[in-house]
Design a protein around this motif. Sequence first.
Motif, PDB file in Angstrom:
ATOM      1  N   VAL A 820     -16.708  -2.099  -7.643  1.00  0.00           N
ATOM      2  CA  VAL A 820     -17.145  -2.569  -6.321  1.00  0.00           C
ATOM      3  C   VAL A 820     -16.023  -3.315  -5.601  1.00  0.00           C
ATOM      4  O   VAL A 820     -15.885  -3.243  -4.366  1.00  0.00           O
ATOM      5  CB  VAL A 820     -18.419  -3.428  -6.443  1.00  0.00           C
ATOM      6  N   THR A 821     -15.161  -3.996  -6.360  1.00  0.00           N
ATOM      7  CA  THR A 821     -14.031  -4.702  -5.750  1.00  0.00           C
ATOM      8  C   THR A 821     -13.094  -3.742  -5.034  1.00  0.00           C
ATOM      9  O   THR A 821     -12.541  -4.069  -3.979  1.00  0.00           O
ATOM     10  CB  THR A 821     -13.266  -5.493  -6.829  1.00  0.00           C
ATOM     11  N   ASP A 822     -12.911  -2.553  -5.603  1.00  0.00           N
ATOM     12  CA  ASP A 822     -12.037  -1.570  -4.954  1.00  0.00           C
ATOM     13  C   ASP A 822     -12.587  -1.167  -3.592  1.00  0.00           C
ATOM     14  O   ASP A 822     -11.828  -0.979  -2.630  1.00  0.00           O
ATOM     15  CB  ASP A 822     -11.891  -0.330  -5.846  1.00  0.00           C
ATOM     16  N   ILE A 823     -13.897  -1.048  -3.504  1.00  0.00           N
ATOM     17  CA  ILE A 823     -14.524  -0.701  -2.218  1.00  0.00           C
ATOM     18  C   ILE A 823     -14.312  -1.842  -1.222  1.00  0.00           C
ATOM     19  O   ILE A 823     -14.007  -1.619  -0.044  1.00  0.00           O
ATOM     20  CB  ILE A 823     -16.015  -0.403  -2.417  1.00  0.00           C
ATOM     21  N   ALA A 824     -14.481  -3.073  -1.696  1.00  0.00           N
ATOM     22  CA  ALA A 824     -14.285  -4.234  -0.830  1.00  0.00           C
ATOM     23  C   ALA A 824     -12.872  -4.271  -0.266  1.00  0.00           C
ATOM     24  O   ALA A 824     -12.668  -4.532   0.930  1.00  0.00           O
ATOM     25  CB  ALA A 824     -14.577  -5.508  -1.618  1.00  0.00           C
ATOM     26  N   LYS A 825     -11.889  -3.981  -1.118  1.00  0.00           N
ATOM     27  CA  LYS A 825     -10.500  -4.026  -0.651  1.00  0.00           C
ATOM     28  C   LYS A 825     -10.195  -2.847   0.268  1.00  0.00           C
ATOM     29  O   LYS A 825      -9.449  -2.985   1.242  1.00  0.00           O
ATOM     30  CB  LYS A 825      -9.538  -4.023  -1.847  1.00  0.00           C
ATOM     31  N   ILE A 868     -15.367   6.123   2.587  1.00  0.00           N
ATOM     32  CA  ILE A 868     -14.909   5.593   1.293  1.00  0.00           C
ATOM     33  C   ILE A 868     -15.623   6.316   0.154  1.00  0.00           C
ATOM     34  O   ILE A 868     -15.010   6.635  -0.882  1.00  0.00           O
ATOM     35  CB  ILE A 868     -15.124   4.067   1.233  1.00  0.00           C
ATOM     36  N   LYS A 869     -16.907   6.610   0.335  1.00  0.00           N
ATOM     37  CA  LYS A 869     -17.633   7.347  -0.712  1.00  0.00           C
ATOM     38  C   LYS A 869     -17.004   8.725  -0.933  1.00  0.00           C
ATOM     39  O   LYS A 869     -16.851   9.172  -2.080  1.00  0.00           O
ATOM     40  CB  LYS A 869     -19.106   7.503  -0.360  1.00  0.00           C
ATOM     41  N   ASN A 870     -16.607   9.368   0.140  1.00  0.00           N
ATOM     42  CA  ASN A 870     -15.926  10.660  -0.008  1.00  0.00           C
ATOM     43  C   ASN A 870     -14.605  10.492  -0.749  1.00  0.00           C
ATOM     44  O   ASN A 870     -14.224  11.348  -1.560  1.00  0.00           O
ATOM     45  CB  ASN A 870     -15.672  11.289   1.366  1.00  0.00           C
ATOM     46  N   GLU A 871     -13.903   9.395  -0.467  1.00  0.00           N
ATOM     47  CA  GLU A 871     -12.645   9.140  -1.176  1.00  0.00           C
ATOM     48  C   GLU A 871     -12.899   8.912  -2.669  1.00  0.00           C
ATOM     49  O   GLU A 871     -12.121   9.357  -3.525  1.00  0.00           O
ATOM     50  CB  GLU A 871     -11.943   7.912  -0.573  1.00  0.00           C
ATOM     51  N   ILE A 872     -13.997   8.212  -2.974  1.00  0.00           N
ATOM     52  CA  ILE A 872     -14.335   7.939  -4.373  1.00  0.00           C
ATOM     53  C   ILE A 872     -14.553   9.236  -5.139  1.00  0.00           C
ATOM     54  O   ILE A 872     -14.135   9.376  -6.302  1.00  0.00           O
ATOM     55  CB  ILE A 872     -15.597   7.054  -4.461  1.00  0.00           C
ATOM     56  N   GLU A 873     -15.182  10.207  -4.486  1.00  0.00           N
ATOM     57  CA  GLU A 873     -15.504  11.464  -5.167  1.00  0.00           C
ATOM     58  C   GLU A 873     -14.267  12.230  -5.595  1.00  0.00           C
ATOM     59  O   GLU A 873     -14.328  13.067  -6.503  1.00  0.00           O
ATOM     60  CB  GLU A 873     -16.391  12.315  -4.257  1.00  0.00           C
ATOM     61  N   SER A 874     -13.122  11.939  -4.973  1.00  0.00           N
ATOM     62  CA  SER A 874     -11.885  12.606  -5.386  1.00  0.00           C
ATOM     63  C   SER A 874     -11.078  11.771  -6.368  1.00  0.00           C
ATOM     64  O   SER A 874      -9.976  12.150  -6.760  1.00  0.00           O
ATOM     65  CB  SER A 874     -11.039  12.938  -4.153  1.00  0.00           C
ATOM     66  N   ASN A 882      -4.708   5.733  -6.868  1.00  0.00           N
ATOM     67  CA  ASN A 882      -5.424   6.355  -5.758  1.00  0.00           C
ATOM     68  C   ASN A 882      -5.576   5.380  -4.596  1.00  0.00           C
ATOM     69  O   ASN A 882      -5.229   4.202  -4.701  1.00  0.00           O
ATOM     70  CB  ASN A 882      -6.781   6.894  -6.229  1.00  0.00           C
ATOM     71  N   VAL A 883      -6.125   5.877  -3.504  1.00  0.00           N
ATOM     72  CA  VAL A 883      -6.169   5.103  -2.262  1.00  0.00           C
ATOM     73  C   VAL A 883      -7.060   3.871  -2.375  1.00  0.00           C
ATOM     74  O   VAL A 883      -6.855   2.875  -1.665  1.00  0.00           O
ATOM     75  CB  VAL A 883      -6.593   6.015  -1.086  1.00  0.00           C
ATOM     76  N   LEU A 884      -8.058   3.889  -3.262  1.00  0.00           N
ATOM     77  CA  LEU A 884      -8.913   2.705  -3.431  1.00  0.00           C
ATOM     78  C   LEU A 884      -8.266   1.669  -4.326  1.00  0.00           C
ATOM     79  O   LEU A 884      -8.306   0.467  -4.017  1.00  0.00           O
ATOM     80  CB  LEU A 884     -10.283   3.104  -3.994  1.00  0.00           C
ATOM     81  N   LYS A 885      -7.684   2.093  -5.434  1.00  0.00           N
ATOM     82  CA  LYS A 885      -7.064   1.135  -6.352  1.00  0.00           C
ATOM     83  C   LYS A 885      -5.846   0.456  -5.727  1.00  0.00           C
ATOM     84  O   LYS A 885      -5.517  -0.680  -6.074  1.00  0.00           O
ATOM     85  CB  LYS A 885      -6.645   1.851  -7.649  1.00  0.00           C
ATOM     86  N   ASN A 886      -5.192   1.146  -4.787  1.00  0.00           N
ATOM     87  CA  ASN A 886      -4.020   0.575  -4.136  1.00  0.00           C
ATOM     88  C   ASN A 886      -4.372  -0.232  -2.889  1.00  0.00           C
ATOM     89  O   ASN A 886      -3.504  -0.829  -2.264  1.00  0.00           O
ATOM     90  CB  ASN A 886      -3.035   1.686  -3.754  1.00  0.00           C
ATOM     91  N   ALA A 887      -5.617  -0.211  -2.488  1.00  0.00           N
ATOM     92  CA  ALA A 887      -6.040  -0.929  -1.287  1.00  0.00           C
ATOM     93  C   ALA A 887      -6.055  -2.441  -1.543  1.00  0.00           C
ATOM     94  O   ALA A 887      -6.283  -2.877  -2.668  1.00  0.00           O
ATOM     95  CB  ALA A 887      -7.429  -0.454  -0.869  1.00  0.00           C
ATOM     96  N   PRO A 888      -5.800  -3.225  -0.476  1.00  0.00           N
ATOM     97  CA  PRO A 888      -5.496  -2.792   0.893  1.00  0.00           C
ATOM     98  C   PRO A 888      -4.016  -2.451   1.061  1.00  0.00           C
ATOM     99  O   PRO A 888      -3.173  -2.880   0.271  1.00  0.00           O
ATOM    100  CB  PRO A 888      -5.860  -4.011   1.723  1.00  0.00           C
TER     101      PRO A 888
END
Length: 949
Positions: A820-825, A868-874, A882-888
């Motif tokens: 969930v933290t990855d989504i927040a960032k 973001i959900k679409n990004e998670i699916e990849s 990936n783009v979420l783990k490297n965010a922001p």
Amino acid sequence: MNTDVFAKRHIGIGNKDLGTMLKKVGASSLDQLITETIPADIRLEEPLDLAPAMDEHSFLNHLHSVSQKNKLFKTYIGLGYHDTITPSVIKRNILENPGWYTAYTPYQAEIAQGRLEALLNFQTVITELTGMELANASLLDEATAAAEAMTMLFALRSRAQKKQGVQKFFVSEEVLPQTVSLLKTRAIPLEIELVFGSHTDFDFDPAYFGALLQYPGKYGAIYDYEGFVTKAHEQEIKVAVAADIMSLVLLKSPGEFGADVVVGTTQRFGIPLGYGGPHAAFFATREAYKRNIPGRIIGVTKDLDGKRALRMALQTREQHIKRDKATSNICTAQVLLAVMAGMYAVYHGPGGLKYIANKIHGRTQQLAQSLAAMGVGQQNTQYFDTLNIKVTDSAKLKAIAEAKEINFHYIDGKHVSVSLNETTSDLDLEAIIACFAEAEGVKAENHSETTTVLEASVARTQPFMEMEVFNRYHSETEMMRYIKKLERKDLALNHSMISLGSCTMKLNAATEMLPLSWPQWGGVHPFVPVDQAAGYQEVLASLEHQLNVITGFAGTSLQPNSGAQGEYAGLMCIRAYHESRGEGHRNICIIPASAHGTNPASAVMAGMKVVVTKTDEKGNIDLNDLAEKAEKHKENLSALMVTYPSTHGVYESSIKQITQLIHDNGGQVYMDGANMNAQVGLTNPANIGADVCHLNLHKTFAIPHGGGGPGVGPICVAPQLVPFLPGNPVIPTGGDQAITAISAAPWGSALACLISYAYISLLGEKGLTDSTRAAILNANYMKERLVDGGFDVLYTGEQGRAAHEMIVDCRPFKTNGIEVTDIAKRLMDYGFHAPTVSFPVAGTLMIEPTESEGLAELDRFCDALLAIKNEIESCHAEEPNNVLKNAPHTLEMLTADSWELPYSREKAAYPLAYVTENKFWPSVRRVDEAFGDRNLICSCAPIEDFIEA
């Protein structure tokens, strides 16, 4: 559009959008949605009995007229409050700037680096002036800070002391009266024995665990406390010192003479008096106690690239996480005021502070010498800004002074104290001297020579504030740009929606905020005679009436100046009620697992034992488990604490059964007001069967969060609890059996109460009710959009409706390696602050859109989450790059010569088209939380020190 109707400016949904939203939620009308959301048996049958809504222009004229009823005398009362000068550059660019006052608590550090730097400055000022190793980022007021010092020292007792039952705490007779009253409140439930007396004849009995001294004393005397502290330490007695921050510019720091804790208020660093608040208190202590210090600490860490970054250190101690094991239940700081006080120190620098302190001290010496020449004696051998003056007849002096519109503090029939401040001019000094000359029947003498009265044993020799930040921004141009530089690093409501569940980040309308800058409101000392504050008395009485009507209760106290403090006040009133009936043994507090997180900590502070009840699979209170525990503890049941709608965002249909069950077993019902935004005008705490509730005026009633405070948390009570509403030792308040003080000032943060009075007066009955209806519609619209996009919403009511907030389950994404933290960032890259993360359910987002957001903004936020959900699916757990783990993603990353990430720069920074129109850049990459907690750096140390750490 009727431009006179404030509700049309406040509520974000336009008529053209209403049909679209109702279609999405599957309701033919807003009435149908409300009927399907709120249980019929708790709905109000009649509209709120409030005055008609005012338009903005009329309201400002009204409040200006009322403000003229406040008499702005020259006031030298002191007792911890002093007139001050707010630099215009700070007033205009911080106090009046929504970029500062609409921000949220800096849990998301990457988009809060500006506030964090300002708070780090504040902490550094405090550590430098107090001589301590560590300071927090503010508390509520000096009295509550002193109480926190007492409870921290109580917790720090040695094993031997605990085994021997050591529980005495010495309080010097020099301590301020409001602090004494609040210490009594906090001591009772913890069974701490307070002993009052003079520090000069304290016997250093090992039965004591701590002591509190005032520096300077309440009537201005300065003592050399070094010998006292040394003897106390020999007996394992720790010493707290309540210190005047401005005096520490000239006085030896408490840290230098051995203090263990130093507390006080920074009000006189440019914060208006405001009839008592809000003002930022400070709390400083030793590094050894860093895990026991109450409140928030700003520390230095690093981001993913190893770059210096700031964060709230040790933030897992926060009450909503640690519940009853929290270091303090008072989770609200005074961030906006701490920022202002810190900026006052930045703007003036050490040289400017010395000039101001010497000016105050010099004029005090002139007054002392003039009085002496007139044959009028004063009793303080050493003093900073306050004289204790012996007079023939203080009542005669009072009549003369008030006729000249001057206030002193009248100690008794023969003694008066006079406290000067930075606004005191030579003409003011002449007027003061003239009062004493007339009262004593002597010729006025005016002496201009000054010679220091501070002996070497108490005079400061240590330099302070030598860091660059305090020695650079002394022109208004530079200061303005520095404030703007920090503001640009922070995401606040003036940029985009902040959809924090339970925190209700709604519009803080400019018309509601403007009067806070008016001197007729800001310049009133909290201890002036009540008839001099007639304007305040009118507004506060009107606000209390409005809140009584809204809650359905009989009485209100505005004294608590945070939500958690309101919880504590409500429980202490319940405790006093039981004791008045000979049932003081009732000490069991039942708290559902779904309750607001501060509840257990408040109950423990109030001396109660917490019994937690289960929730069922739908997030509702388990009635069977509650009935079993209420029956089991019926002889000792004190209270139930319940949040309504629940923290899970559901109107529980059995709420009346729940409250009746508690009453049948001898208890009282406390309702947490965190979710009042879903009640106003449609139901109320009295209607569901509660006996007391606190209200977060900084949530439901539009006081801005200010980056983590000010807050105001009044309590509203049923008739049987009215007699116990809290009092004040200087200006009488509360019921006829009032409990002792909950905060320092009689009406708490009175200045901020103007905002809620404005909010209610501008909306009126219909506007308030329509706001609640709009909040429910917005939440349900977002719910349907997110569910359609594949998100799971954890809890809904019996007909599938959310209240004003919802919990979105992000735990299924763990299979993709996403937390969930990855989504927040990642939301930061889309220009949004994250909703509430992992509360009340770990691995979830709690979303509350509020009524002041329109359809376009709701859609932007939903679009972002769905993208973001679409990004998670990849994403794949085995490939974390990936783009979420490297965010922001920061501007520095995007403009670097090399780009080696497996996605494009455009995807990183501009994932949706709307972002290009208004891009917000986080100033650092994701911060390293663990490193920060291991390497706690809480002041403006050079960057080299940080690298070595």
